[in-house]
Motif scaffolding. Sequence first.
Motif, PDB file in Angstrom:
ATOM      1  N   THR A   1      44.265 -26.817 -51.872  1.00 52.19           N
ATOM      2  CA  THR A   1      45.084 -25.896 -51.080  1.00 52.19           C
ATOM      3  C   THR A   1      44.278 -24.708 -50.580  1.00 52.19           C
ATOM      4  OG1 THR A   1      47.003 -26.503 -52.432  1.00 52.19           O
ATOM      5  CG2 THR A   1      47.210 -24.545 -51.039  1.00 52.19           C
ATOM      6  N   HIS A   2      43.631 -23.990 -51.503  1.00 53.50           N
ATOM      7  CA  HIS A   2      42.975 -22.725 -51.152  1.00 53.50           C
ATOM      8  C   HIS A   2      41.455 -22.883 -51.180  1.00 53.50           C
ATOM      9  CE1 HIS A   2      46.947 -21.037 -51.640  1.00 53.50           C
ATOM     10  NE2 HIS A   2      46.974 -21.379 -52.909  1.00 53.50           N
TER      11      HIS A   2
ATOM     12  N   TYR B   1      47.676 -16.846 -49.929  1.00 53.10           N
ATOM     13  CA  TYR B   1      46.861 -16.998 -51.138  1.00 53.10           C
ATOM     14  C   TYR B   1      47.046 -15.753 -51.996  1.00 53.10           C
ATOM     15  CZ  TYR B   1      42.762 -17.052 -54.211  1.00 53.10           C
ATOM     16  OH  TYR B   1      41.939 -17.011 -55.308  1.00 53.10           O
TER      17      TYR B   1
ATOM     18  N   PRO C   1      46.917 -12.624 -47.034  1.00 53.07           N
ATOM     19  CA  PRO C   1      46.401 -13.220 -48.272  1.00 53.07           C
ATOM     20  C   PRO C   1      45.440 -12.250 -48.951  1.00 53.07           C
ATOM     21  CG  PRO C   1      45.329 -14.179 -46.347  1.00 53.07           C
ATOM     22  CD  PRO C   1      46.417 -13.294 -45.825  1.00 53.07           C
TER      23      PRO C   1
ATOM     24  N   THR D   1      45.093 -21.156 -45.627  1.00 53.89           N
ATOM     25  CA  THR D   1      45.677 -19.984 -46.304  1.00 53.89           C
ATOM     26  C   THR D   1      44.643 -18.867 -46.430  1.00 53.89           C
ATOM     27  OG1 THR D   1      45.126 -20.961 -48.451  1.00 53.89           O
ATOM     28  CG2 THR D   1      47.377 -21.302 -47.630  1.00 53.89           C
ATOM     29  N   ILE D   2      43.377 -19.250 -46.561  1.00 56.01           N
ATOM     30  CA  ILE D   2      42.256 -18.310 -46.538  1.00 56.01           C
ATOM     31  C   ILE D   2      41.483 -18.577 -45.245  1.00 56.01           C
ATOM     32  CG2 ILE D   2      40.102 -17.611 -47.663  1.00 56.01           C
ATOM     33  CD1 ILE D   2      41.339 -18.534 -50.315  1.00 56.01           C
TER      34      ILE D   2
ATOM     35  N   SER E   1      42.639 -12.597 -50.443  1.00 53.50           N
ATOM     36  CA  SER E   1      41.407 -13.349 -50.666  1.00 53.50           C
ATOM     37  C   SER E   1      40.208 -12.406 -50.560  1.00 53.50           C
ATOM     38  CB  SER E   1      41.305 -14.472 -49.624  1.00 53.50           C
ATOM     39  OG  SER E   1      41.541 -13.968 -48.320  1.00 53.50           O
TER      40      SER E   1
ATOM     41  N   ILE F   1      42.639 -24.670 -56.056  1.00 47.78           N
ATOM     42  CA  ILE F   1      41.570 -23.747 -55.658  1.00 47.78           C
ATOM     43  C   ILE F   1      40.221 -24.449 -55.734  1.00 47.78           C
ATOM     44  CG2 ILE F   1      40.323 -21.627 -56.271  1.00 47.78           C
ATOM     45  CD1 ILE F   1      42.948 -20.490 -57.330  1.00 47.78           C
TER      46      ILE F   1
END
Length: 339
Positions: free
Chosen positions: A259-260, A100, A67, A284-285, A69, A232
């Motif tokens: 989600t993120h 992400y 990801p 995801t992060i 991030s 987000i």
Amino acid sequence: MPRTSEPKLISGNANLPLAKGIARRMSLHRGINVELVDTRVERFNDGEIFVEVFENVRGEDMFIIQPTSNPANDNLMELLIMADALRRSSAARVTAVLPYFGYARQDRRTKARTPITAKLVANMLVNTGIERVLTMDLHAAQIQGFFDIPVDNLYASPVFALDIQSHFKGRMDELMIVSPDVGGVARARELAKRVNAPLAIVDKRREKPGVIEEMTVIGNVEDKICLIVDDICDTAGTLCKAAEVLLEAGAKEVHSYITHGVMSGPAVERITNSVMKSLVITDTIAPTDAIKQAPNIRIVPTAPIFAQAILNIWNGTSVSSLFEGETLEPIYDGMYTPG
């Protein structure tokens, strides 16, 4: 080129726990031990990134799990350099698994003389030799069109639906799905359909970035359990304010499904002190220690869905089948028992 015996996973430093989780899930699916390719990803004293792959990848179907991030620039450069190393090592195909996708919020020109950085990042990925992208909940679905290669965009809503059916069993008729802004209505409506709940919107007026002037609830939320849905959570200012506005409008409880979990600056403290009963994010992060210790933040895993998506891509079978709850229930191995 003929398909190799097994897909190969490689990971940068952005989210090693998720990469290892995906490898474990694939091991369960394949009935063999799937491990990350032995790789060295490090920095020289001046900050330059160096990558060395210690295994033969010639003719292999490679999946880079990374990801982009925070720190976005470092993680993006790791991804690009790993892709270059694999292409120069004669990998058959390189797929970027971006749980992400950073810079996605810069997907259009909002005023004069500003960039479209999401398109720039897409160009960089394609020019590095990446042939396919797998991601989750792009900030704007049209970003898929920035790429001249296949992009598979997974959705967290089927996983969230399983979680909601489990945690709100017996209270499903009290639920109200809420979009925190007009732009997120399509995402919220998708989850509302899955859990058979009505939809409300929080209309926000923002005079300048980071400062919200006014919020208005569109829809009747009185005596409802409100679930705010978004892609987000950054500083959490909008989210916490929306929760307060919903309670003032008569909501019984407020929970959030995001989600993120970018969770920058004061986000964790704001969430901990907010009127929200819970915030549910995915991994995801990579979550920080502060996120893990927060009493009202819960993390749902994405390794099962990413592992199956990677196997489907490798096998040449449908990825869109993972959008259905019936497909995900066995993949999540009874983690959630729908009510």
